[in-house]
Design a protein around this motif. Structure first.
Motif, PDB file in Angstrom:
ATOM      1  N   THR A 182     -47.252 -46.858  71.083  1.00  0.00           N
ATOM      2  CA  THR A 182     -46.993 -45.469  71.130  1.00  0.00           C
ATOM      3  C   THR A 182     -46.462 -44.464  69.740  1.00  0.00           C
ATOM      4  OG1 THR A 182     -45.705 -45.392  73.070  1.00  0.00           O
ATOM      5  CG2 THR A 182     -45.176 -43.320  71.764  1.00  0.00           C
ATOM      6  N   ASN A 183     -46.153 -44.974  68.589  1.00  0.00           N
ATOM      7  CA  ASN A 183     -45.931 -44.864  67.098  1.00  0.00           C
ATOM      8  C   ASN A 183     -47.613 -44.674  66.736  1.00  0.00           C
ATOM      9  OD1 ASN A 183     -44.400 -44.285  65.008  1.00  0.00           O
ATOM     10  ND2 ASN A 183     -45.309 -46.074  64.332  1.00  0.00           N
ATOM     11  N   LYS A 184     -48.569 -46.093  67.332  1.00  0.00           N
ATOM     12  CA  LYS A 184     -50.019 -45.814  66.557  1.00  0.00           C
ATOM     13  C   LYS A 184     -50.879 -44.482  67.695  1.00  0.00           C
ATOM     14  CE  LYS A 184     -50.314 -49.124  63.445  1.00  0.00           C
ATOM     15  NZ  LYS A 184     -49.744 -49.241  62.496  1.00  0.00           N
ATOM     16  N   MET A 188     -52.233 -41.136  65.066  1.00  0.00           N
ATOM     17  CA  MET A 188     -53.562 -40.922  65.378  1.00  0.00           C
ATOM     18  C   MET A 188     -53.696 -39.642  65.602  1.00  0.00           C
ATOM     19  SD  MET A 188     -54.936 -43.691  67.343  1.00  0.00           S
ATOM     20  CE  MET A 188     -56.797 -42.470  67.574  1.00  0.00           C
ATOM     21  N   ASN A 189     -52.682 -38.573  66.598  1.00  0.00           N
ATOM     22  CA  ASN A 189     -52.614 -37.725  66.362  1.00  0.00           C
ATOM     23  C   ASN A 189     -52.250 -36.606  65.436  1.00  0.00           C
ATOM     24  OD1 ASN A 189     -53.218 -38.068  69.734  1.00  0.00           O
ATOM     25  ND2 ASN A 189     -51.596 -37.915  69.995  1.00  0.00           N
ATOM     26  N   ILE A 213     -50.137 -39.630  75.172  1.00  0.00           N
ATOM     27  CA  ILE A 213     -49.031 -40.617  75.140  1.00  0.00           C
ATOM     28  C   ILE A 213     -49.352 -41.054  76.887  1.00  0.00           C
ATOM     29  CG2 ILE A 213     -47.285 -41.860  75.027  1.00  0.00           C
ATOM     30  CD1 ILE A 213     -47.226 -40.571  72.367  1.00  0.00           C
ATOM     31  N   ASP A 214     -48.954 -40.285  78.535  1.00  0.00           N
ATOM     32  CA  ASP A 214     -48.548 -40.592  79.180  1.00  0.00           C
ATOM     33  C   ASP A 214     -49.846 -41.077  79.826  1.00  0.00           C
ATOM     34  OD1 ASP A 214     -49.062 -38.010  79.405  1.00  0.00           O
ATOM     35  OD2 ASP A 214     -47.028 -37.746  81.045  1.00  0.00           O
ATOM     36  N   LEU A 321     -62.651 -46.215  64.513  1.00  0.00           N
ATOM     37  CA  LEU A 321     -63.009 -48.156  65.166  1.00  0.00           C
ATOM     38  C   LEU A 321     -61.939 -48.956  64.069  1.00  0.00           C
ATOM     39  CD1 LEU A 321     -66.279 -47.090  62.742  1.00  0.00           C
ATOM     40  CD2 LEU A 321     -65.891 -48.548  64.947  1.00  0.00           C
ATOM     41  N   HIS A 322     -60.611 -48.271  63.907  1.00  0.00           N
ATOM     42  CA  HIS A 322     -59.325 -48.881  63.259  1.00  0.00           C
ATOM     43  C   HIS A 322     -58.390 -48.699  64.290  1.00  0.00           C
ATOM     44  CE1 HIS A 322     -61.550 -47.977  58.840  1.00  0.00           C
ATOM     45  NE2 HIS A 322     -61.352 -49.946  58.761  1.00  0.00           N
ATOM     46  N   ASN A 323     -58.153 -47.730  65.504  1.00  0.00           N
ATOM     47  CA  ASN A 323     -57.244 -47.680  66.381  1.00  0.00           C
ATOM     48  C   ASN A 323     -58.131 -48.756  67.084  1.00  0.00           C
ATOM     49  OD1 ASN A 323     -54.851 -46.563  64.527  1.00  0.00           O
ATOM     50  ND2 ASN A 323     -56.749 -45.713  64.790  1.00  0.00           N
TER      51      ASN A 323
END
Length: 626
Positions: A182-184, A188-189, A213-214, A321-323
């Motif tokens: 969730t933190n990631k 991102m947002n 998120i949900d 790419l990194h996420n």
């Protein structure tokens, strides 16, 4: 026997000795002839009569409800009106599909097959077996020992450099992993807003890319058996994807045009094919990003793409790419090279990277000698009219510059490219459909459970006949391929009436009845082939106009779950009547405001989803991330 998706008053599964069969590699199993016969229908097969319970209907209606909400928003239908329409449509759906009229034989068949499926599910667990569709995208099951299969999968994960472990999930504290993910997403947002800075100006863009998120679910990795090098068994990783199946239809047309226009096919002309392995995982992310930036600077020449600066696009691509994270065997992984094979962006980045190699090969051949060059994803084809020594030097330089890639190269006057066999017959091109020798004959392609297999297989027969005419330079080869297709459908349970109806419709539609007459007329066949090439060009133009209509919000996709036993035609007619009466498109002229609907049905659970067990049971997968 009847096609598996059609109703029949005869409960009869007739024996067909050459029909596709399940591939059994298990050391021991207790499946009897009836179990194996059901499994030999393949992973695409959808058992009938699954959705009549009201709770199933409520669940299955949600997809249509979602599509209707999108239509109402884009058509500026107010909330009260949309609620009224939703209720009217849902009531019709529930009424029509809750009480389907079934014959006694269909009732018996559905009950009997459900018993077989439950027995297979229990025996798979009891004897520790694994049942998966094969990696070659054919409608064939593989049955093997679970321990051996999972050992191969674990060896792949230990040896690969495509992924890295991002986090090991604590079994006693799964919530910690959810909080981490969730933190990631929140980071991102926030980064999206940092990239665009002016959130008011780019509010539409932010709305599209912001992760809710949900609603987000964590992807998962699973493996499919690769039997291309039998008796050796390999495994291939998959991630919630339907593989793109490349065909040589466009290639065939362009290659024929090249030969007719330039007259460059000589008796000494060689064909060259190059297959590049790991198309979706070519290089590490930093190389993909630098290649993307170079592409914009050297070839695009403009700093803005659709109102977004190229530096913003590169930063957004880097975030993507990194996420890219996914679940496998109690761990969270992250991609180090490329990304998921169902991602259009990864395919675009791979094509941009390989564009450099395309230019290198083109500069060595096509520009100087007017050779033909083409590439479909990781499959390259070109002609060569110079010496083989010069070709070896070109390929040696290519391998040196791209030493980190793995190539499979073939050179000769006859070879296979995609699903096409090509032969230089003393300066005259000969071609026909190529069937892989390491695949079971008379098999249909695998169709995802998200689609409608009946509709898709009907279209596949037509497209396969089109492909046969366009590939086969000889009418005799076309006739053999037509017979092969008829045998394939017979072997997979389709009735002779079904096959004959589609074959006759094809010949009538394309005014090609002469191809059925004896003796076979090669001259008439050549004229029909030429006409079909023109027809396919017109079809592509029509498809482009159709896609443009979707972009302009004048055509809408609607879909719902269908069990092959309900009144589909009656419901579709009712749905069109309700929407055409109450919904009008804004910002259009009177002549152009007609609502265009593309209504499609999706099947219930296929044997693949009921039996493969490829979806993990871990709680991190089966609940939303937050």
């Amino acid at each position: 026997r009847q096609h598996f998706g059609q109703q029949s008053d005869e409960f009869n599964l007739a024996k067909v000795s050459f029909s596709p069969t399940i591939i059994v590699h298990a050391s021991i199993h207790v499946f009897n002839k009836e179990h194996l016969r059901l499994l030999s229908r393949g992973p695409t097969y959808v058992p009938p009569y699954q959705m009549t319970k009201r709770r199933n209907l409520e669940k299955n209606y949600k997809q249509l409800q979602h599509d209707l909400n999108r239509l109402f928003v884009k058509s500026n239908v107010n909330m009260i009106q949309s609620m009224f329409l939703q209720k009217q449509i849902k009531d019709s759906y529930m009424e029509m599909f809750s009480m389907p009229i079934l014959s006694q034989s269909i009732h018996e068949r559905a009950h009997y097959e459900q018993q077989l499926i439950e027995q297979i599910q229990n025996d798979l667990k009891r004897f520790n077996l694994i049942l998966r569709r094969t990696h070659d995208q054919q409608n064939v099951f593989y049955l093997g020992d679970r321990n051996s299969f999972e050992q191969l999968s674990q060896e792949f994960m230990l040896q690969t450099d495509l992924f890295e472990i991002d986090m090991t999930i604590d079994k006693e504290n799964v919530q910690a992993t959810r909080d981490y993910l969730t933190n990631k997403i929140k980071l991102m947002n926030c980064e999206f807003e940092n990239i665009f800075v002016n959130t008011t100006k780019y509010k539409d863009e932010l709305k599209k890319i912001n992760v809710v998120i949900d609603k987000v679910e964590l992807p998962y990795l699973y493996f499919l058996p690769d039997l291309s090098k039998q008796p050796l068994l390999n495994v291939k990783p998959m991630m919630l994807t339907t593989q793109y199946s490349a065909t040589g239809t466009d290639f065939s047309e362009k290659f024929h045009n090249y030969i007719d226009q330039y007259d460059r096919l000589r008796s000494t002309t060689n064909f060259v094919t190059i297959t590049i392995n790991n198309f979706y995982h070519l290089v590490p992310h930093h190389i993909l990003l630098s290649t993307l930036l170079d592409f914009f600077v050297k070839y695009y020449h403009l700093p803005i793409v659709e109102n977004i600066h190229i530096t913003k696009i590169v930063r957004l691509t880097s975030l993507f790419l990194h996420n890219n994270r996914f679940y496998y065997d109690g761990k969270i992984y992250r991609f180090l090279q490329g990304g998921p094979s169902n991602s259009g962006l990864i395919e675009t980045l791979s094509n941009i990277y390989l564009n450099l190699m395309d230019n290198f090969l083109i500069n060595q051949s096509s520009t100087k000698q007017n050779e033909f060059y083409g590439r479909c994803q990781n499959q390259i084809f070109f002609t060569w009219n110079q010496s083989l020594n010069e070709l070896e030097q070109v390929l040696k330089s290519m391998k040196s510059d791209y030493h980190h890639l793995s190539f499979d190269i073939h050179i000769g006057k006859n070879l296979n490219y995609l699903d096409l066999y090509l032969e230089n017959h003393n300066g005259i091109l000969y071609s026909r459909v190529h069937h892989q020798h390491n695949q079971q004959p008379y098999t249909l392609p695998y169709i995802s459970s998200k689609g409608n297999s009946i509709r898709t297989y009907s279209h596949w027969l037509r497209s396969s006949l089109l492909r046969a005419i366009r590939y086969c330079t000889s009418i005799e080869d076309f006739n053999q391929e037509r017979i092969y297709l008829e045998m394939t459908y017979l072997a997979n349970g389709y009735s002779i009436d079904f096959i004959d109806k589609h074959i006759q419709h094809f010949f009538k539609f394309f005014d090609a009845k002469s191809l059925q007459q004896l003796p076979l007329d090669q001259g008439a066949y050549k004229k029909i082939r030429h006409r079909l090439f023109n027809f396919m060009r017109e079809q592509r133009q029509h498809k482009e106009k159709k896609q443009e209509s979707f972009k302009k919000n004048r055509r809408f996709h609607l879909s719902y779950i269908y069990d092959n036993v309900g009144p589909k035609s009656r419901f579709n007619k009712k749905l069109r009547e309700i929407l055409s009466k109450h919904v009008q498109l804004p910002n259009t002229t009177f002549e152009n405001n007609k609502l265009q609907l593309d209504i499609r049905t999706k099947t219930q659970h296929s044997l693949n989803s009921l039996l493969s067990g490829q979806r993990p049971s871990h709680p991190i997968i089966n609940k939303k991330i937050n």
